[in-house]
Design an enzyme around this catalytic site. Sequence first.
Site, PDB file in Angstrom:
ATOM      1  N   SER A   1      89.641  42.887 -29.135  1.00 22.55           N
ATOM      2  CA  SER A   1      88.938  43.329 -29.663  1.00 22.55           C
ATOM      3  C   SER A   1      89.130  43.041 -31.276  1.00 22.55           C
ATOM      4  O   SER A   1      88.153  41.230 -30.582  1.00 22.55           O
ATOM      5  CB  SER A   1      88.952  45.043 -30.369  1.00 22.55           C
TER       6      SER A   1
ATOM      7  N   ASP B   1      79.660  45.920 -23.204  1.00 23.65           N
ATOM      8  CA  ASP B   1      80.852  46.088 -24.012  1.00 23.65           C
ATOM      9  C   ASP B   1      80.693  47.662 -24.654  1.00 23.65           C
ATOM     10  O   ASP B   1      79.710  47.374 -25.446  1.00 23.65           O
ATOM     11  CB  ASP B   1      80.947  45.237 -24.840  1.00 23.65           C
TER      12      ASP B   1
ATOM     13  N   HIS C   1      86.235  48.904 -22.493  1.00 24.43           N
ATOM     14  CA  HIS C   1      85.951  47.346 -24.179  1.00 24.43           C
ATOM     15  C   HIS C   1      87.677  47.708 -23.626  1.00 24.43           C
ATOM     16  O   HIS C   1      88.860  48.518 -23.511  1.00 24.43           O
ATOM     17  CB  HIS C   1      85.734  48.025 -24.792  1.00 24.43           C
TER      18      HIS C   1
END
Length: 383
Positions: A158, A254, A321
Amino acid sequence: MLISLMFGVLWRKEQVKNIKTNLWVCLDGSPPAYHLDRGYGTGINNWLVHIEGGGWCNNVTTCLARKNNRLGSSKYMVKQLAFSGILNNKANFNPDFYNWNRVKVRYCDGASFTGDVEAVNPVTKLHYRGARVFLAVMEDLLAKGMKNAENAVLSGCSAGGLAAILHCDSFKALLPMGTKVKCFSDAGYFINTKDVSGAQHIEAFYHDVVSTHGSAKNLPRSCTSRMKPSLCFFPQYVAREIRTPLFIINAAYDSWQIKNILAPGVADPHGTWHNCKTDINKCSATQLQTMQGFRLEFIRALYGLGVSTSRGYFINSCYAHCQTEMQETWYRSDSPKLNNKTIAKAVGDWFYDRSPFQKGDCPYPCDRTCHNRVFDPQEHTLV
């Protein structure tokens, strides 16, 4: 140094290293930290440095909010941390990196380790020192043995995946000339696109992040020399010029980007996207069509990097994610696959030059190997 003893089948001794200085500190002024699990056997001179994710703060208010949790202060970080997925120390769970020195760098600056503001406001006492933190951690690891690395990886999830892209070349520059260095970005390829209301929400947000943290001078010069610095927070504008081999792992749908870039709360005041963002199975036909459009934009942003034999990518059509940190999505019998390869196998083959890997997926819902995320309806977003 804080020593944390971990017990159980998947654990070894973990070390939490605090670096004490007032020059490179978290948002609240506390020392930055990382967890280290030492390599062994053939991996004793190999290093995998993985950067934690956790969004960003774009102004005094949002940065103050992070001062009181682990994303802005090491005072609130757990001393014991499970290493799984790409950080696992067992060959049957992490075949190519299990016996490396594995490091998890804790994220407490709010700007993907790019900030550098000398002045500290006497009222807020906020420290924007992320770039200094990154360098301090790397220098500490070099002293711990990374200076002798034969193989080294900078990775992240991330916001940490974005940091792995932005710092990829500088990480390589810190290591000896003979070291084999590559970078992995997991769920860090955030794209510049309009939200469902037609606004450039994420572009404006990144502009505020870069401005608040004084990030411009720490973003790749190859990008800031030709466009405004805040755009250089987007991988699609910087990754093409990165010289170090880079592997991009991302879901085309995502879940963080769908929730925060495509359909953020400010663009959906009546909450019509709420159920869809919580569970992709609850999306309407119209919402799925919009998400298919997002996927096409994501693919265009990726392919815009051009052809490179040194670059790899694993782009599946899952609602997910960060897929490298969890065992079920990294390497397990039921893990997501492309071309019949798990993410771990694809990344390992690419790192060791056994075979290249540049694969995308067919559109949702064709991929039956996905582990699609289902979120708590009460969960709050970070943008």
